[in-house]
Design a protein around this motif. Sequence first.
Motif, PDB file in Angstrom:
ATOM      1  N   MET A 117       0.836  -1.187   0.000  1.00 47.52           N
ATOM      2  CA  MET A 117       0.000   0.000   0.000  1.00 47.52           C
ATOM      3  C   MET A 117       0.880   1.251   0.000  1.00 47.52           C
ATOM      4  SD  MET A 117      -3.255  -1.063   2.396  1.00 47.52           S
ATOM      5  CE  MET A 117      -2.404  -2.151   3.548  1.00 47.52           C
ATOM      6  N   ARG A 118       0.482   2.230  -0.826  1.00 49.73           N
ATOM      7  CA  ARG A 118       1.242   3.456  -1.091  1.00 49.73           C
ATOM      8  C   ARG A 118       2.599   3.172  -1.726  1.00 49.73           C
ATOM      9  NH1 ARG A 118       0.180   6.654   4.552  1.00 49.73           N
ATOM     10  NH2 ARG A 118      -2.040   7.030   4.297  1.00 49.73           N
ATOM     11  N   GLN A 119       2.682   2.078  -2.495  1.00 54.00           N
ATOM     12  CA  GLN A 119       3.958   1.735  -3.124  1.00 54.00           C
ATOM     13  C   GLN A 119       4.385   2.768  -4.171  1.00 54.00           C
ATOM     14  OE1 GLN A 119       3.029  -2.153  -4.672  1.00 54.00           O
ATOM     15  NE2 GLN A 119       2.377  -1.397  -6.658  1.00 54.00           N
ATOM     16  N   ALA A 120       3.415   3.496  -4.723  1.00 53.83           N
ATOM     17  CA  ALA A 120       3.723   4.564  -5.664  1.00 53.83           C
ATOM     18  C   ALA A 120       3.714   5.882  -4.908  1.00 53.83           C
ATOM     19  CB  ALA A 120       2.684   4.591  -6.790  1.00 53.83           C
ATOM     20  N   ILE A 153      -1.090  -0.396  -8.124  1.00 51.49           N
ATOM     21  CA  ILE A 153      -2.294   0.259  -7.623  1.00 51.49           C
ATOM     22  C   ILE A 153      -2.333   1.688  -8.141  1.00 51.49           C
ATOM     23  CG2 ILE A 153      -1.234   0.900  -5.401  1.00 51.49           C
ATOM     24  CD1 ILE A 153      -4.184   0.354  -4.262  1.00 51.49           C
ATOM     25  N   LEU A 154      -3.481   2.054  -8.623  1.00 54.20           N
ATOM     26  CA  LEU A 154      -3.717   3.371  -9.194  1.00 54.20           C
ATOM     27  C   LEU A 154      -3.200   4.480  -8.281  1.00 54.20           C
ATOM     28  CD1 LEU A 154      -5.289   5.331 -11.134  1.00 54.20           C
ATOM     29  CD2 LEU A 154      -7.289   4.914  -9.666  1.00 54.20           C
ATOM     30  N   PHE A 155      -2.462   5.419  -8.837  1.00 53.26           N
ATOM     31  CA  PHE A 155      -2.032   6.598  -8.092  1.00 53.26           C
ATOM     32  C   PHE A 155      -3.162   7.614  -8.126  1.00 53.26           C
ATOM     33  CE2 PHE A 155      -0.108  10.867  -8.024  1.00 53.26           C
ATOM     34  CZ  PHE A 155       0.510  10.810  -6.784  1.00 53.26           C
ATOM     35  N   ILE A 213       3.649   7.407 -12.426  1.00 47.77           N
ATOM     36  CA  ILE A 213       3.866   7.166 -10.991  1.00 47.77           C
ATOM     37  C   ILE A 213       3.343   5.790 -10.593  1.00 47.77           C
ATOM     38  CG2 ILE A 213       3.206   7.944  -8.676  1.00 47.77           C
ATOM     39  CD1 ILE A 213       3.145  10.814  -9.903  1.00 47.77           C
ATOM     40  N   THR A 214       2.209   5.397 -11.132  1.00 45.48           N
ATOM     41  CA  THR A 214       1.654   4.073 -10.856  1.00 45.48           C
ATOM     42  C   THR A 214       2.614   2.968 -11.274  1.00 45.48           C
ATOM     43  OG1 THR A 214      -0.595   4.936 -11.157  1.00 45.48           O
ATOM     44  CG2 THR A 214      -0.315   2.548 -11.290  1.00 45.48           C
ATOM     45  N   HIS A 258      -0.442  -1.138   6.632  1.00 47.43           N
ATOM     46  CA  HIS A 258      -0.952   0.142   6.150  1.00 47.43           C
ATOM     47  C   HIS A 258       0.063   0.652   5.133  1.00 47.43           C
ATOM     48  CE1 HIS A 258      -2.971   4.269   6.885  1.00 47.43           C
ATOM     49  NE2 HIS A 258      -3.802   3.488   6.227  1.00 47.43           N
ATOM     50  N   GLY A 259       0.038   1.938   4.800  1.00 48.83           N
ATOM     51  CA  GLY A 259       0.872   2.432   3.726  1.00 48.83           C
ATOM     52  C   GLY A 259       2.348   2.552   4.081  1.00 48.83           C
ATOM     53  N   ILE A 260       3.188   2.364   3.078  1.00 41.58           N
ATOM     54  CA  ILE A 260       4.623   2.490   3.260  1.00 41.58           C
ATOM     55  C   ILE A 260       4.978   3.927   3.636  1.00 41.58           C
ATOM     56  CG2 ILE A 260       5.008   2.933   0.808  1.00 41.58           C
ATOM     57  CD1 ILE A 260       7.620   1.352   1.051  1.00 41.58           C
ATOM     58  N   GLY A 261       5.903   4.083   4.577  1.00 42.82           N
ATOM     59  CA  GLY A 261       6.284   5.407   5.037  1.00 42.82           C
ATOM     60  C   GLY A 261       7.175   6.135   4.054  1.00 42.82           C
ATOM     61  N   GLN A 262       7.099   7.454   4.075  1.00 44.44           N
ATOM     62  CA  GLN A 262       7.817   8.263   3.100  1.00 44.44           C
ATOM     63  C   GLN A 262       9.339   8.154   3.232  1.00 44.44           C
ATOM     64  OE1 GLN A 262       6.827  12.418   4.228  1.00 44.44           O
ATOM     65  NE2 GLN A 262       8.388  13.063   2.796  1.00 44.44           N
ATOM     66  N   PHE A 263       9.845   7.832   4.406  1.00 39.38           N
ATOM     67  CA  PHE A 263      11.299   7.779   4.607  1.00 39.38           C
ATOM     68  C   PHE A 263      11.848   6.348   4.573  1.00 39.38           C
ATOM     69  CE2 PHE A 263       9.722  11.597   6.840  1.00 39.38           C
ATOM     70  CZ  PHE A 263      10.320  12.554   6.029  1.00 39.38           C
TER      71      PHE A 263
END
Length: 341
Positions: A22-25, A69-71, A55-56, A318-323
């Motif tokens: 999740m949030r891979q893009a 997964i759709l961006f 980005i996707t 949950h979603g991957i963290g930005q860092f």
Amino acid sequence: MPGPLLRTLRGENLASRPVWLMRQAGRYLPEYRALRAEKGGFLELVYDAPAAAEITLQPIRRFGFDGAILFSDILIVPYAMGQNLSFVAGEGPRLSPRLLDTALIALRAMPERLAPIYDTVRQVRAQLSPDRTLLGFAGSPWTVATYMVAGEGSRDQADTRAMAYRDPGAFAAIIDAITAVTIEYLAGQIEAGAEAVQLFDSWAGTLAPVEFDRWVIAPNAAITAAIKARYPQVPVIGFPKGAGEKLVAYVQGTKVDAVGIDETIDPKWAAKALPAGLPVQGNLDPLLLLAGGEELSDRTRAILDCFADRPHVFNLGHGIGQFTPVAHVEHLLGVVRNWRA
């Protein structure tokens, strides 16, 4: 033949596990940051179909995930329902007017705001190899409603929960309206090329059991039934973050094809409590992926082992963290791909 992710979501228990995150893009990838610096803000990227498609596809090119997964963003639905949407740097999304202050009927629907998203889906599908599954998504009605009512995210969704108690009829009208738009939105994504869809209920964990039944299970059941009636071969993944022990009731009530579980759920409990054969997705803690180390390898294998007897899509809770370091993602994928049931 469909790719391993789609086969797993349809109920096949494969020896090796498909994986997407999740949030891979997004923000943890240097190629995303470069494109955003060139193109501008988040919403501008979402509505630039070639950029959103790029980005996707970025994490597929870099890592070879089994699903793209759709961006986009869950708040595209209220944007199409007539609220104004903006993203404030460092603070997150804002919707106006708030439904705390404005009646739902005062909004002027703008369904044309969904069309560019469908264009993104078409462009991704045209470039994605057949063995990679294209995932569409939408926010679940309860989570979307919390933003529409309060105008922004909050820690405990107090304003929305209070409104639902104080005026359940008015709040039900909001939920029903979101549900109707979401059905058409997901159908549009499927028509454009999405092969499976996920319903994100990020704030499901804040509700008491009776309210969970009314505002989470019931609308998600309606969406799932409508999608399955139109597109019986398209799996629906439900992700009620924070549901805890209510996860069993959610699965039984919504009749989703697969369920995502967050990092707070004990995978041993989920493996025993959830219906036999139900595909499960999850549930590594995103912060463990950020931290890395031997514990990342050990916990990844433990999760895989727990779900060895059922279809399992490896993912985060949950979603991957930005860092998150790219090297940690590469290490995780090596562990998952070397595991066999």
